[in-house]
Design a protein around this motif. Structure first.
Motif, short mmCIF file in Angstrom:
data_model
loop_
_atom_site.label_atom_id
_atom_site.label_comp_id
_atom_site.label_asym_id
_atom_site.label_seq_id
_atom_site.Cartn_x
_atom_site.Cartn_y
_atom_site.Cartn_z
N VAL A 233 -36.31 -21.10 -20.23
CA VAL A 233 -37.03 -20.92 -21.49
C VAL A 233 -36.18 -21.35 -22.68
CG1 VAL A 233 -38.49 -19.09 -20.53
CG2 VAL A 233 -36.43 -18.46 -21.79
N ASP A 234 -34.86 -21.24 -22.57
CA ASP A 234 -33.97 -21.75 -23.63
C ASP A 234 -34.09 -23.27 -23.75
OD1 ASP A 234 -33.04 -19.25 -24.31
OD2 ASP A 234 -31.09 -19.47 -23.32
N ALA A 235 -34.14 -23.95 -22.61
CA ALA A 235 -34.26 -25.41 -22.62
C ALA A 235 -35.60 -25.84 -23.22
CB ALA A 235 -34.11 -25.97 -21.21
N LEU A 236 -36.66 -25.11 -22.89
CA LEU A 236 -37.98 -25.43 -23.45
C LEU A 236 -38.01 -25.17 -24.96
CD1 LEU A 236 -40.23 -23.93 -20.63
CD2 LEU A 236 -39.81 -26.36 -21.08
N TYR B 224 -41.42 -17.83 -27.53
CA TYR B 224 -40.05 -17.69 -27.01
C TYR B 224 -39.57 -16.24 -27.17
CZ TYR B 224 -34.95 -18.33 -26.84
OH TYR B 224 -33.61 -18.23 -26.55
N ARG B 225 -39.84 -15.64 -28.32
CA ARG B 225 -39.41 -14.26 -28.54
C ARG B 225 -40.13 -13.30 -27.59
NH1 ARG B 225 -39.14 -16.10 -34.05
NH2 ARG B 225 -41.27 -15.40 -34.47
N ARG B 226 -41.42 -13.56 -27.35
CA ARG B 226 -42.15 -12.73 -26.39
C ARG B 226 -41.56 -12.86 -24.98
NH1 ARG B 226 -46.97 -14.59 -28.90
NH2 ARG B 226 -47.44 -15.90 -27.09
N LEU B 227 -41.18 -14.08 -24.64
CA LEU B 227 -40.58 -14.31 -23.32
C LEU B 227 -39.25 -13.57 -23.18
CD1 LEU B 227 -41.39 -18.08 -22.80
CD2 LEU B 227 -41.83 -16.27 -21.12
N LEU B 228 -38.44 -13.61 -24.22
CA LEU B 228 -37.17 -12.89 -24.16
C LEU B 228 -37.41 -11.40 -24.00
CD1 LEU B 228 -34.92 -14.61 -26.88
CD2 LEU B 228 -34.94 -15.00 -24.41
N ALA B 229 -38.38 -10.87 -24.73
CA ALA B 229 -38.69 -9.45 -24.63
C ALA B 229 -39.11 -9.09 -23.20
CB ALA B 229 -39.78 -9.07 -25.62
N LYS B 230 -39.90 -9.97 -22.59
CA LYS B 230 -40.36 -9.71 -21.22
C LYS B 230 -39.20 -9.79 -20.23
CE LYS B 230 -43.84 -11.10 -17.82
NZ LYS B 230 -44.45 -9.76 -17.73
N LEU B 231 -38.35 -10.80 -20.42
CA LEU B 231 -37.23 -10.98 -19.51
C LEU B 231 -36.28 -9.79 -19.53
CD1 LEU B 231 -36.30 -14.76 -19.95
CD2 LEU B 231 -37.45 -13.69 -18.01
N PHE B 232 -36.12 -9.18 -20.71
CA PHE B 232 -35.18 -8.07 -20.84
C PHE B 232 -35.87 -6.70 -20.79
CE2 PHE B 232 -32.83 -11.57 -22.97
CZ PHE B 232 -31.73 -11.60 -22.11
N GLU C 289 -35.41 -25.38 -26.88
CA GLU C 289 -34.59 -26.46 -27.44
C GLU C 289 -35.43 -27.73 -27.62
OE1 GLU C 289 -30.60 -29.02 -26.21
OE2 GLU C 289 -30.95 -27.05 -25.32
N ALA C 290 -36.32 -28.00 -26.67
CA ALA C 290 -37.19 -29.17 -26.78
C ALA C 290 -38.13 -29.03 -27.97
CB ALA C 290 -37.99 -29.35 -25.49
N ALA C 291 -38.68 -27.83 -28.17
CA ALA C 291 -39.56 -27.59 -29.32
C ALA C 291 -38.81 -27.79 -30.63
CB ALA C 291 -40.17 -26.20 -29.24
N ASP C 292 -37.58 -27.27 -30.69
CA ASP C 292 -36.75 -27.46 -31.88
C ASP C 292 -36.49 -28.94 -32.14
OD1 ASP C 292 -36.60 -24.72 -32.29
OD2 ASP C 292 -34.62 -24.51 -31.38
N ALA C 293 -36.23 -29.68 -31.05
CA ALA C 293 -35.94 -31.11 -31.18
C ALA C 293 -37.15 -31.87 -31.69
CB ALA C 293 -35.45 -31.68 -29.86
N PHE C 294 -38.35 -31.48 -31.27
CA PHE C 294 -39.56 -32.11 -31.81
C PHE C 294 -39.66 -31.87 -33.31
CE2 PHE C 294 -41.80 -32.43 -27.56
CZ PHE C 294 -42.11 -33.78 -27.69
N GLU C 295 -39.29 -30.67 -33.75
CA GLU C 295 -39.31 -30.40 -35.19
C GLU C 295 -38.29 -31.26 -35.92
OE1 GLU C 295 -39.61 -26.51 -38.05
OE2 GLU C 295 -37.98 -26.52 -36.57
N HIS C 296 -37.13 -31.49 -35.30
CA HIS C 296 -36.13 -32.36 -35.91
C HIS C 296 -36.65 -33.79 -36.05
CE1 HIS C 296 -32.88 -29.43 -34.21
NE2 HIS C 296 -33.46 -28.97 -35.30
N VAL C 297 -37.40 -34.26 -35.04
CA VAL C 297 -38.03 -35.58 -35.14
C VAL C 297 -38.97 -35.62 -36.34
CG1 VAL C 297 -39.64 -37.20 -34.04
CG2 VAL C 297 -37.87 -36.09 -32.67
#
Length: 205
Positions: free
Chosen positions: A180-183, A156-164, A185-193
């Protein structure tokens, strides 16, 4: 409303397993959606069907919780686990919908890696849910999902760097960042599970 005086453990476990299996289906649809040349409209419709199916399972769990006097583990944990699973589905469906609505033809390559993280986390979660019955052999699950989430953070951080980086115009950056934010968020939600499953297992040990 009548309250059942006997536990209905199997129904909870089956519903959690169904929810997790639905996430596997959704993650594989995402793999197809981000592929070049895919019929994204049709795939997004299938994703919406998955989201509706997930909602139905979540509502079934909540209804069962309201009707049951005795539960297989803490009521709050049942509620939290159902909500966490639903959050994953919502985030994946949002990413799918945004790709179609924004008509994003070409996504950065690291988006593929984001989706690979989600697909693997979904598979691990689906494998783990049936083990809630015995509360055994679950530690490797939450350890691996946490590792995957860390990997997803790096992507995600690499993607942000590329986007900007200046490679894309401002409107494209805004569109792709929402995806990419939504994706993420999905990864974070899996960790919450996974964290919820860990909490349940610790309490029940």
């Amino acid at each position: 409303m009548r309250l059942r005086l006997t536990p209905r453990e199997d129904s909870y476990y089956d519903l959690f397993a169904d929810s997790a299996n639905n996430l596997v289906t959704a993650s594989r649809l995402l793999v197809e959606i981000i592929s070049d040349g895919s019929d994204r409209e049709t795939l997004a419709e299938k994703m919406r069907a998955c989201e509706h199916a997930g909602d139905e399972r979540t509502h079934a769990i909540m209804n069962r919780l309201n009707e049951s006097f005795i539960t297989p583990f803490d009521r709050e944990d049942i509620y939290r686990l159902a909500s966490n699973l639903d959050d994953v589905m919502d985030a994946m469906e949002a990413a799918s919908d945004l790709i179609v609505l924004y008509q994003i033809d070409h996504l950065p390559k690291d988006v593929v890696r984001q989706v690979e993280v989600l697909e693997r986390a979904a598979e691990l979660t689906a494998e783990a849910m049936p083990r809630l019955r015995s509360m055994k052999n679950l530690n490797e699950y939450w350890i691996e999902v946490n590792r995957l989430e860390n990997q997803g953070d790096q992507v995600y951080r690499r993607l942000l760097a590329k986007l900007f980086s200046g490679e894309f115009d401002a409107l494209t950056v805004m569109k792709m960042k929402e995806v990419v934010d939504a994706l993420e968020e999905a990864a974070d939600a899996f960790e919450h599970v996974a964290n919820t499953v860990e909490s349940i297992a610790v309490k029940e040990s």
